[in-house]
Design a protein around this motif. Structure first.
Motif, mmCIF file in Angstrom:
data_model
loop_
_atom_site.group_PDB
_atom_site.id
_atom_site.type_symbol
_atom_site.label_atom_id
_atom_site.label_comp_id
_atom_site.label_asym_id
_atom_site.label_seq_id
_atom_site.Cartn_x
_atom_site.Cartn_y
_atom_site.Cartn_z
ATOM 1 N N LYS A 188 -3.902 -9.108 -5.335
ATOM 2 C CA LYS A 188 -2.970 -9.466 -6.220
ATOM 3 C C LYS A 188 -3.376 -10.714 -7.091
ATOM 4 O O LYS A 188 -3.315 -10.821 -7.943
ATOM 5 C CB LYS A 188 -1.738 -9.960 -5.177
ATOM 6 N N ILE A 189 -4.321 -11.637 -6.430
ATOM 7 C CA ILE A 189 -4.577 -12.681 -7.188
ATOM 8 C C ILE A 189 -5.717 -12.151 -8.395
ATOM 9 O O ILE A 189 -5.780 -12.654 -9.350
ATOM 10 C CB ILE A 189 -5.591 -13.657 -6.287
ATOM 11 N N HIS A 190 -6.544 -11.127 -7.967
ATOM 12 C CA HIS A 190 -7.661 -10.642 -8.608
ATOM 13 C C HIS A 190 -6.733 -9.951 -10.019
ATOM 14 O O HIS A 190 -7.417 -10.288 -11.182
ATOM 15 C CB HIS A 190 -8.595 -9.547 -8.303
ATOM 16 N N LYS A 191 -5.780 -9.362 -9.634
ATOM 17 C CA LYS A 191 -5.186 -8.787 -10.553
ATOM 18 C C LYS A 191 -4.478 -9.726 -11.529
ATOM 19 O O LYS A 191 -4.323 -9.438 -12.976
ATOM 20 C CB LYS A 191 -4.083 -7.739 -10.079
ATOM 21 N N ALA A 192 -3.932 -10.776 -11.130
ATOM 22 C CA ALA A 192 -3.313 -11.901 -12.029
ATOM 23 C C ALA A 192 -4.202 -12.294 -12.795
ATOM 24 O O ALA A 192 -3.760 -12.478 -14.202
ATOM 25 C CB ALA A 192 -2.718 -12.784 -10.936
ATOM 26 N N PHE A 193 -5.386 -12.754 -12.552
ATOM 27 C CA PHE A 193 -6.480 -13.114 -13.328
ATOM 28 C C PHE A 193 -6.658 -12.134 -14.418
ATOM 29 O O PHE A 193 -7.204 -12.552 -15.610
ATOM 30 C CB PHE A 193 -7.635 -13.764 -12.668
ATOM 31 N N SER A 194 -7.093 -10.813 -13.941
ATOM 32 C CA SER A 194 -7.550 -9.852 -14.902
ATOM 33 C C SER A 194 -6.385 -9.649 -15.937
ATOM 34 O O SER A 194 -6.767 -9.251 -17.285
ATOM 35 C CB SER A 194 -7.768 -8.646 -14.064
ATOM 36 N N GLN A 195 -5.408 -9.914 -15.698
ATOM 37 C CA GLN A 195 -4.172 -9.754 -16.819
ATOM 38 C C GLN A 195 -4.478 -10.882 -17.795
ATOM 39 O O GLN A 195 -4.168 -10.603 -18.912
ATOM 40 C CB GLN A 195 -2.756 -9.925 -16.332
ATOM 41 N N LEU A 196 -4.695 -12.106 -17.495
ATOM 42 C CA LEU A 196 -4.899 -13.213 -18.227
ATOM 43 C C LEU A 196 -6.179 -13.117 -18.987
ATOM 44 O O LEU A 196 -6.325 -13.429 -20.384
ATOM 45 C CB LEU A 196 -4.933 -14.575 -17.593
ATOM 46 N N TRP A 197 -7.224 -12.542 -18.560
ATOM 47 C CA TRP A 197 -8.469 -12.486 -18.984
ATOM 48 C C TRP A 197 -8.655 -11.353 -19.952
ATOM 49 O O TRP A 197 -9.390 -10.861 -20.790
ATOM 50 C CB TRP A 197 -9.620 -12.589 -18.058
ATOM 51 N N GLY A 198 -7.845 -10.114 -19.989
ATOM 52 C CA GLY A 198 -7.743 -8.879 -20.271
ATOM 53 C C GLY A 198 -9.174 -7.900 -19.726
ATOM 54 O O GLY A 198 -9.292 -7.243 -20.608
ATOM 55 N N THR A 199 -9.609 -8.351 -18.687
ATOM 56 C CA THR A 199 -10.499 -7.456 -17.845
ATOM 57 C C THR A 199 -10.656 -7.673 -16.544
ATOM 58 O O THR A 199 -10.206 -8.593 -15.934
ATOM 59 C CB THR A 199 -12.079 -7.798 -18.585
ATOM 60 N N THR A 200 -10.858 -6.540 -15.937
ATOM 61 C CA THR A 200 -11.183 -6.444 -14.195
ATOM 62 C C THR A 200 -12.339 -7.152 -13.970
ATOM 63 O O THR A 200 -12.638 -7.617 -12.681
ATOM 64 C CB THR A 200 -10.879 -5.226 -13.812
ATOM 65 N N ASP A 201 -13.263 -7.007 -14.862
ATOM 66 C CA ASP A 201 -14.660 -7.282 -14.414
ATOM 67 C C ASP A 201 -14.869 -8.796 -14.331
ATOM 68 O O ASP A 201 -15.348 -9.521 -15.262
ATOM 69 C CB ASP A 201 -15.679 -6.703 -15.361
ATOM 70 N N LEU A 202 -14.286 -9.418 -13.442
ATOM 71 C CA LEU A 202 -14.441 -10.833 -13.026
ATOM 72 C C LEU A 202 -14.965 -11.379 -11.925
ATOM 73 O O LEU A 202 -15.025 -10.353 -10.848
ATOM 74 C CB LEU A 202 -13.040 -11.236 -13.044
#
Length: 333
Positions: A188-202
């Motif tokens: 859930k945390i990874h997903k939230a950041f991915s929405q803000l960054w526009g990528t899942t590759d974080l």
């Protein structure tokens, strides 16, 4: 040591890990300009291994190890060291495609339901921060909280044990713990950041924790007060920061304090400062600071252009938190 050219990024040792030898050599040669240039990739390198940047730098500067000794230290402390991590990091260095395992992991996160809804994203765009409610379960937040209590050797119902436990103000030098890593792995945390960054590759940061006890006679607010962690020569740059509350935290409990919406105002504000004025030394609270209350298990993510810090804890309970952030390999700033 004589001034020789630094080793290549792809020069490796036993661990076959790109950048590691260059990072070590930079410190050995005291190449401050290169260390500044490589700051992001060095931080990411250690985070990928589950080691904090401050932790790694402290070892390198105090012990002055040989490269073989540094690799041995890495093997002992890198809780995330694996063939998959090495492959992913090396691929990122040379901009190679993701491995099948990593690609499948990101596909799973891509398909996970959005964590931030339209109202959350609108709030983010306007104010520069967002609260992810119930980012982790109560059980997971309590496990991390207990890890911190144990690390500082303090007892929850004995306030006399809460003080004099840290040399780093309210920061707790605890990084390698299974409860903390469990929260870093939270989808859930990874997903939230991915929405803000526009990528899942974080990549997830390997950050410290926080234990902020109440004010009392003989114990004044240690800070940090409002500040920036960003390069203020790049006021339009984008990066996130995050804090996970491990206990219910009221506004008066030394809560995270921000200046909402300042990501839209930073550049103009800097322009209007006298050239001899240090931005970090201004009365940043006068810009409109706000303490952010939230519950145990809630994650607050903010834009790094917001002045941020803690504030005096005037309650009867400590603020206990874990810092969590995600960012991409390439920062396009």
């Amino acid at each position: 040591m004589t001034d020789t050219s630094l080793v290549n990024i792809e020069d490796v040792g036993e661990l076959n890990l790109y950048q590691l030898k260059r990072f070590w050599h930079t410190i050995q040669e005291n190449k401050q300009s290169i260390a500044h240039q490589d700051y992001h990739v060095n931080r990411l390198l250690l985070s990928a291994l589950g080691i904090g940047l401050h932790q790694g730098l402290f070892y390198l500067y105090t012990e002055r190890p040989t490269f073989q000794q540094f690799e041995s230290w890495i093997k002992h402390n890198a809780v995330l060291l694996s063939d998959e991590v090495v492959q992913r990091f090396n691929h990122a260095i040379v901009h190679a495609p993701l491995s099948k395992i990593t690609a499948e992991k990101f596909k799973f996160i891509d398909e996970h339901p959005d964590v931030l809804d339209r109202a959350d994203l609108k709030h983010w765009q306007e104010f520069g921060y967002v609260i992810v409610k119930n980012a982790v379960s109560i059980e997971d937040s309590r496990a991390a909280e207990q890890a911190i209590w144990q690390h500082i050797q303090a007892i929850p119902d004995e306030p006399s044990t809460w003080y004099g436990k840290n040399d780093s103000q309210i920061m707790v030098e605890l990084i390698q713990h299974s409860a903390l890593q469990h929260n870093r792995n939270n989808i859930k945390i990874h997903k939230a950041f991915s929405q803000l960054w526009g990528t899942t590759d974080l990549w997830c940061s390997a950050d410290r924790c926080s234990f902020h006890p109440p004010l009392k006679t003989g114990y004044d607010f240690p800070g940090p007060d409002l500040h920036w962690d960003m390069d203020l020569n790049k006021p339009d740059s984008f990066c996130t920061q995050g804090i996970l509350y491990l206990t219910d935290t009221s506004a008066e409990q030394g809560a995270l304090t921000l200046v909402p919406s300042f990501q839209h105002k930073l550049q103009e504000w800097l322009t209007n400062l006298d050239k001899n004025q240090d931005p970090q030394q201004q009365d940043l609270h006068s810009l409109g600071s706000k303490a952010i209350a939230a519950q145990a298990g809630d994650l607050i993510i903010w834009h790094h252009a917001l002045p941020h810090g803690s504030r005096p804890n005037v309650t009867q309970q400590p603020r206990i938190a874990q810092y969590i952030n995600f960012y991409p390999f390439d920062l396009k700033n």
